[in-house]
Design a protein around this motif. Structure first.
Motif, PDB file in Angstrom:
ATOM      1  N   ALA A 195       0.792  -1.146  -0.028  1.00  0.00           N
ATOM      2  CA  ALA A 195       0.086   0.077   0.200  1.00  0.00           C
ATOM      3  C   ALA A 195       0.782   1.233  -0.169  1.00  0.00           C
ATOM      4  N   MET A 196       2.187   1.204   0.727  1.00  0.00           N
ATOM      5  CA  MET A 196       2.957   2.166   0.767  1.00  0.00           C
ATOM      6  C   MET A 196       3.979   2.331  -0.392  1.00  0.00           C
ATOM      7  N   PHE A 197       3.970   1.575  -1.270  1.00  0.00           N
ATOM      8  CA  PHE A 197       4.943   1.408  -2.490  1.00  0.00           C
ATOM      9  C   PHE A 197       5.034   2.455  -3.143  1.00  0.00           C
ATOM     10  N   GLY A 198       4.067   3.385  -3.534  1.00  0.00           N
ATOM     11  CA  GLY A 198       3.962   4.519  -4.126  1.00  0.00           C
ATOM     12  C   GLY A 198       4.386   5.716  -3.528  1.00  0.00           C
ATOM     13  N   ILE A 199       4.019   5.759  -2.112  1.00  0.00           N
ATOM     14  CA  ILE A 199       4.236   6.873  -1.205  1.00  0.00           C
ATOM     15  C   ILE A 199       5.802   6.765  -0.878  1.00  0.00           C
ATOM     16  N   ASN A 200       6.415   5.565  -0.788  1.00  0.00           N
ATOM     17  CA  ASN A 200       7.830   5.346  -0.453  1.00  0.00           C
ATOM     18  C   ASN A 200       8.855   5.751  -1.599  1.00  0.00           C
ATOM     19  N   GLY A 201       8.155   5.142  -2.823  1.00  0.00           N
ATOM     20  CA  GLY A 201       8.784   5.599  -4.104  1.00  0.00           C
ATOM     21  C   GLY A 201       9.009   7.081  -4.319  1.00  0.00           C
ATOM     22  N   VAL A 202       7.653   7.784  -4.253  1.00  0.00           N
ATOM     23  CA  VAL A 202       7.931   9.190  -4.486  1.00  0.00           C
ATOM     24  C   VAL A 202       8.427  10.061  -3.614  1.00  0.00           C
ATOM     25  N   LEU A 203       8.132   9.937  -2.097  1.00  0.00           N
ATOM     26  CA  LEU A 203       8.654  10.573  -0.913  1.00  0.00           C
ATOM     27  C   LEU A 203      10.024  10.145  -0.413  1.00  0.00           C
ATOM     28  N   GLY A 204       9.900   8.804  -0.490  1.00  0.00           N
ATOM     29  CA  GLY A 204      11.117   8.430   0.118  1.00  0.00           C
ATOM     30  C   GLY A 204      12.496   8.074  -0.576  1.00  0.00           C
ATOM     31  N   ILE A 205      12.226   7.947  -2.079  1.00  0.00           N
ATOM     32  CA  ILE A 205      13.153   7.603  -2.730  1.00  0.00           C
ATOM     33  C   ILE A 205      13.582   8.862  -4.035  1.00  0.00           C
ATOM     34  N   SER A 206      12.473   9.214  -4.719  1.00  0.00           N
ATOM     35  CA  SER A 206      12.463   9.908  -6.074  1.00  0.00           C
ATOM     36  C   SER A 206      12.911  11.132  -5.654  1.00  0.00           C
ATOM     37  N   ILE A 207      12.136  11.961  -4.684  1.00  0.00           N
ATOM     38  CA  ILE A 207      12.458  13.208  -4.270  1.00  0.00           C
ATOM     39  C   ILE A 207      13.761  13.303  -3.438  1.00  0.00           C
ATOM     40  N   PRO A 208      13.926  12.559  -2.625  1.00  0.00           N
ATOM     41  CA  PRO A 208      15.375  12.562  -2.048  1.00  0.00           C
ATOM     42  C   PRO A 208      16.540  12.716  -3.114  1.00  0.00           C
ATOM     43  N   ILE A 209      16.473  11.726  -3.923  1.00  0.00           N
ATOM     44  CA  ILE A 209      17.442  11.522  -5.118  1.00  0.00           C
ATOM     45  C   ILE A 209      17.547  12.681  -6.045  1.00  0.00           C
ATOM     46  N   VAL A 210      16.238  13.288  -6.645  1.00  0.00           N
ATOM     47  CA  VAL A 210      16.342  14.479  -7.349  1.00  0.00           C
ATOM     48  C   VAL A 210      16.979  15.605  -6.545  1.00  0.00           C
ATOM     49  N   ILE A 211      16.731  15.917  -5.336  1.00  0.00           N
ATOM     50  CA  ILE A 211      17.218  16.998  -4.340  1.00  0.00           C
ATOM     51  C   ILE A 211      18.752  16.674  -4.258  1.00  0.00           C
TER      52      ILE A 211
END
Length: 217
Positions: A101-117
């Motif tokens: 259920a948290m896959f998308g949230i973890n992917g966007v907020l926990g991985i993608s945004i930190p990597i982009v930052i």
């Protein structure tokens, strides 16, 4: 079938769409032919997954662990770091350490945004600050790593509150209070990782160039 909220479902769509977008902009021929790139991408995924196994927390989801995403971004570059992060999250979810259920949230907020930052900080440093070895390690690795974990925890806190999963007091007491304790640790982990890599294996690091950071310094 697991139940998901509207925000979780939206995050699933955004994250998978983003991964598909990245996949259309990388060369799989290059990946098949470049053994070093294969080893770096797969090795980074395994290393990050190993770090993520050591997590602590009081409430489900409000757990903390080293991320190492800044070092991975500097090592692989933006696109391959996003792919490597996706592979890590997928394995972690399949293994039961994270929920579907948290896959998308973890992917966007926990991985993608930190990597982009992390990549944006590197870009800013490369174009706006003096190009020096210590500047690379301190700003691109140490400071970016500390900023990245703080942003990730703040974003996830905002999600848990907005989606009504936890109260503000619970989030603050069980999660946000840990941010100051993790800033130095995450920064040091990424800083030391990149120091060792650029000294002993500079050809592995996608974002490090001898002619910019060492020659004539």
């Amino acid at each position: 079938m697991f139940e998901i909220t509207f925000m979780q479902g939206t995050a699933w769509i955004i994250y998978l769409a983003g991964i598909v977008f990245v996949l259309t902009r990388i060369s799989f021929n290059q990946f098949r032919q470049n053994k070093k790139l294969q080893h770096l991408v797969l090795g980074s995924s395994v290393s990050v997954f190993g770090l993520w196994l050591f997590r602590v927390g009081i409430e489900p989801g409000l757990d903390v662990h080293f991320l190492w995403l800044t070092a991975m971004t500097l090592l692989l570059g933006l696109r391959w770091a996003l792919i490597s992060g996706f592979c890590t999250l997928l394995v972690s979810t399949v293994a039961g350490y994270d929920s579907w259920a948290m896959f998308g949230i973890n992917g966007v907020l926990g991985i993608s945004i930190p990597i982009v930052i992390s990549y944006l900080i590197y870009n800013f440093s490369f174009h706006k600050l003096p190009r020096h070895f210590f500047m690379y390690v301190f700003v691109c690795a140490f400071l970016a790593g500390a900023a990245m974990i703080a942003v990730k925890m703040l974003l996830l806190s905002g999600y848990y509150y907005a989606d009504g999963i936890y109260s503000g007091d619970t989030i603050y007491d069980s999660y946000l209070l840990l941010i100051p304790l993790l800033l130095m640790s995450e920064g040091m982990l990424n800083g030391w990782t990149m120091t060792i890599l650029v000294i002993y294996k500079p050809t592995w690091v996608y974002t490090f160039y001898d002619k910019h950071y060492l020659h004539g310094k």
